[in-house]
Design a protein around this motif. Structure first.
Motif, PDB file in Angstrom:
ATOM      1  N   UNK A  94       0.826  -1.210   0.000  1.00  0.00           N
ATOM      2  CA  UNK A  94       0.000   0.000   0.000  1.00  0.00           C
ATOM      3  C   UNK A  94       0.862   1.262   0.000  1.00  0.00           C
ATOM      4  N   UNK A  95       1.984   1.227   0.728  1.00  0.00           N
ATOM      5  CA  UNK A  95       2.877   2.380   0.703  1.00  0.00           C
ATOM      6  C   UNK A  95       3.465   2.590  -0.691  1.00  0.00           C
ATOM      7  N   UNK A  96       3.815   1.506  -1.364  1.00  0.00           N
ATOM      8  CA  UNK A  96       4.330   1.627  -2.730  1.00  0.00           C
ATOM      9  C   UNK A  96       3.276   2.249  -3.640  1.00  0.00           C
ATOM     10  N   UNK A  97       2.029   1.779  -3.496  1.00  0.00           N
ATOM     11  CA  UNK A  97       0.959   2.341  -4.328  1.00  0.00           C
ATOM     12  C   UNK A  97       0.756   3.830  -4.043  1.00  0.00           C
ATOM     13  N   UNK A  98       0.795   4.188  -2.761  1.00  0.00           N
ATOM     14  CA  UNK A  98       0.639   5.606  -2.401  1.00  0.00           C
ATOM     15  C   UNK A  98       1.774   6.435  -2.968  1.00  0.00           C
ATOM     16  N   UNK A  99       3.007   5.918  -2.840  1.00  0.00           N
ATOM     17  CA  UNK A  99       4.161   6.657  -3.353  1.00  0.00           C
ATOM     18  C   UNK A  99       4.070   6.824  -4.867  1.00  0.00           C
ATOM     19  N   UNK A 100       3.608   5.786  -5.565  1.00  0.00           N
ATOM     20  CA  UNK A 100       3.481   5.890  -7.020  1.00  0.00           C
ATOM     21  C   UNK A 100       2.418   6.925  -7.399  1.00  0.00           C
ATOM     22  N   UNK A 101       1.296   6.945  -6.716  1.00  0.00           N
ATOM     23  CA  UNK A 101       0.253   7.921  -7.023  1.00  0.00           C
ATOM     24  C   UNK A 101       0.719   9.348  -6.730  1.00  0.00           C
ATOM     25  N   UNK A 102       1.450   9.478  -5.620  1.00  0.00           N
ATOM     26  CA  UNK A 102       1.979  10.810  -5.320  1.00  0.00           C
ATOM     27  C   UNK A 102       2.983  11.241  -6.382  1.00  0.00           C
ATOM     28  N   UNK A 103       3.813  10.286  -6.858  1.00  0.00           N
ATOM     29  CA  UNK A 103       4.767  10.620  -7.917  1.00  0.00           C
ATOM     30  C   UNK A 103       4.065  11.029  -9.199  1.00  0.00           C
ATOM     31  N   UNK A 104       2.985  10.295  -9.547  1.00  0.00           N
ATOM     32  CA  UNK A 104       2.221  10.666 -10.747  1.00  0.00           C
ATOM     33  C   UNK A 104       1.585  12.038 -10.581  1.00  0.00           C
ATOM     34  N   UNK A 105       1.059  12.302  -9.377  1.00  0.00           N
ATOM     35  CA  UNK A 105       0.445  13.613  -9.130  1.00  0.00           C
ATOM     36  C   UNK A 105       1.468  14.733  -9.246  1.00  0.00           C
ATOM     37  N   UNK A 106       2.684  14.480  -8.766  1.00  0.00           N
ATOM     38  CA  UNK A 106       3.728  15.509  -8.870  1.00  0.00           C
ATOM     39  C   UNK A 106       4.075  15.797 -10.329  1.00  0.00           C
ATOM     40  N   UNK A 107       4.127  14.732 -11.137  1.00  0.00           N
ATOM     41  CA  UNK A 107       4.459  14.933 -12.546  1.00  0.00           C
ATOM     42  C   UNK A 107       3.375  15.719 -13.283  1.00  0.00           C
ATOM     43  N   UNK A 108       2.109  15.510 -12.908  1.00  0.00           N
ATOM     44  CA  UNK A 108       1.025  16.179 -13.605  1.00  0.00           C
ATOM     45  C   UNK A 108       0.747  17.582 -13.078  1.00  0.00           C
ATOM     46  N   UNK A 109       1.302  17.890 -11.900  1.00  0.00           N
ATOM     47  CA  UNK A 109       1.057  19.201 -11.315  1.00  0.00           C
ATOM     48  C   UNK A 109       2.083  20.196 -11.849  1.00  0.00           C
ATOM     49  N   UNK A 110       1.673  21.347 -12.250  1.00  0.00           N
ATOM     50  CA  UNK A 110       2.634  22.368 -12.709  1.00  0.00           C
ATOM     51  C   UNK A 110       3.626  22.713 -11.611  1.00  0.00           C
ATOM     52  N   UNK A 111       4.877  22.962 -12.022  1.00  0.00           N
ATOM     53  CA  UNK A 111       5.930  23.226 -11.041  1.00  0.00           C
ATOM     54  C   UNK A 111       5.715  24.549 -10.318  1.00  0.00           C
ATOM     55  N   UNK A 112       4.979  25.461 -10.949  1.00  0.00           N
ATOM     56  CA  UNK A 112       4.799  26.772 -10.308  1.00  0.00           C
ATOM     57  C   UNK A 112       3.545  26.830  -9.460  1.00  0.00           C
ATOM     58  N   UNK A 113       3.058  25.626  -9.083  1.00  0.00           N
ATOM     59  CA  UNK A 113       1.821  25.589  -8.297  1.00  0.00           C
ATOM     60  C   UNK A 113       2.091  25.778  -6.816  1.00  0.00           C
ATOM     61  N   UNK A 114       3.164  26.350  -6.471  1.00  0.00           N
ATOM     62  CA  UNK A 114       3.499  26.819  -5.136  1.00  0.00           C
ATOM     63  C   UNK A 114       3.314  25.808  -4.013  1.00  0.00           C
ATOM     64  N   UNK A 115       2.421  26.173  -3.084  1.00  0.00           N
ATOM     65  CA  UNK A 115       2.246  25.423  -1.834  1.00  0.00           C
ATOM     66  C   UNK A 115       1.821  23.987  -2.075  1.00  0.00           C
TER      67      UNK A 115
END
Length: 406
Positions: free
Chosen positions: A231-252
């Motif tokens: 489950x931690x691996x799945x969470x980490x992968x989803x967070x990684x995907x979310x980081x890639x799709x989120x614009x870098x200038x999205x601040x906080x």
């Protein structure tokens, strides 16, 4: 009146006990020649089996007379098939504490049984015989034991009957209790034998606890590996995907996702370390030999591994041996300055021998926290032993013995 009834019950029970003891003692006399034949023909175990059954019968009768609890006889050795060969069969039979008790009890049972049984027959014979013979002698003009004939023999027969009745009333119950006490005392294990039996029971129970403990460790390791870690691996992968799709200038929000992602990865790393300390997965995958070979390959010091055929080991023993080798090699790499180390694992009957040697500077001091204390604690948890030889200038030898039998 109540006391007389109780006394009559004691006399009746004592008479029945001793009248049964006499033929039993005479039957035991036949065991002696059988015992000699058994010794000469290596059939001792087959002779001991009926002897043990007879001893159990005597134990139950004596305990019933005295109102004592009956200990369950240790009959496992009787059911076991003896090994072939005179010497092996003799050692197998004499190694059993029950066998030694039976051989000590046999002459006592014969001697006291004959004595007490004949005394009971004499007492009862005097009591009953005098009453029977008193009216018969005058009719048939028979001579008494004292030489009197006819009516003159009646007082002597009645006197003999009174003496026999008195002996039966007062002495026979005491004689029966004495024999029963001697019988139980001869069959009761000594303090040393009880201690040895208790140690054996504790050893068996400890082996069961260790097996259950090892199985529980493996279950926890599987649950963590397949459950929480997945489950931690799945969470980490989803967070990684979310980081890639989120614009870098999205601040906080980008900062929070980054911290969550990195935190999940750190948690996975810590969880893997915890799983390894609970029960190393490599033990389940490769066994102890493969796990030690992997540890040696990762060691900072060149390690020679010598693993004999170890057979199946309890999980707790395998885990302890793995951690002992790992910690010993870690200590050698950190503190000894060694250029070479050697790990040797052998098994002798129910003992696993772990030897770790390095050619370092030696001088191991457990007071300074060199890791040997942890090794001792792991071995002590399994009732094992640790021997450390580390003179100044080396080499250092750590020898650990772990019980691995059932």
């Amino acid at each position: 009146m109540r006391e007389r009834q109780d006394r009559w019950t004691e006399v009746r029970r004592g008479a029945g006990y001793l009248l049964g003891t006499l033929p039993a003692a005479m039957a035991l006399l036949t065991v002696l020649p059988l015992f000699v034949v058994g010794v000469l023909t290596s059939g001792l175990p087959w002779v001991l089996r009926p002897l043990g059954e007879s001893a159990d019968w005597h134990r139950r009768r004596a305990a019933g007379l005295l109102g004592a609890p009956v200990d369950a006889p240790a009959s496992a050795d009787r059911r076991a098939a003896p090994p072939r060969g005179f010497a092996a069969a003799w050692r197998h039979a004499m190694r059993s504490p029950e066998t030694r008790r039976l051989l000590r009890w046999l002459p006592t049972a014969i001697g006291t049984g004959l004595l007490a049984g004949l005394a009971a027959v004499l007492f009862l014979g005097m009591a009953v015989g005098g009453v029977i013979m008193a009216p018969i002698r005058p009719v048939f003009d028979l001579e008494s034991s004292f030489g009197y004939v006819g009516l003159a023999s009646i007082p002597l027969d009645l006197g003999q009957s009174l003496v026999g009745a008195a002996l039966t009333w007062w002495l026979l119950p005491r004689l029966a209790r004495w024999h029963a006490g001697v019988c139980l005392a001869g069959l009761e294990p000594s303090a040393e034998e009880r201690l040895a039996e208790r140690v054996g029971e504790l050893t068996e129970s400890r082996a069961g606890v260790l097996d259950a403990h090892g199985a529980e460790l493996r279950r926890i390791e599987r649950d963590l590996h397949d459950g929480a870690q997945a489950r931690l691996v799945a969470i980490a992968m989803r967070l990684g995907v979310a980081r890639e799709q989120l614009p870098e200038d999205d601040g906080r929000l980008a900062t929070l996702l980054k911290e969550a992602h990195e935190g999940a990865e750190e948690a996975m790393t810590e969880l893997r370390d915890v799983i390894r300390t609970i029960y190393p997965p490599i033990l389940a995958d490769r066994g102890l030999e493969g796990a030690i070979a992997a540890v040696a390959a990762r060691s900072a010091v060149p390690v020679e591994v010598d693993c004999a055929e170890l057979g199946e080991l309890p999980p707790a023993v395998s885990a302890a041996a793995y951690f002992i080798v790992t910690e010993s090699l870690t200590n050698a790499a950190k503190h000894s300055g060694a250029d070479h180390a050697r790990v040797r694992l052998t098994r002798s009957d129910d003992r696993l021998l772990v030897e770790v040697t390095d050619d370092g500077v030696g001088g191991v001091d457990e007071a300074r926290g060199t890791g040997v204390v942890g090794i001792r604690r792991r071995a002590a948890a399994l009732d094992g032993s640790v021997l450390v030889t580390s003179p100044a200038g080396g080499p250092t030898e750590i020898t650990v013995e772990l019980p691995c039998g059932s």
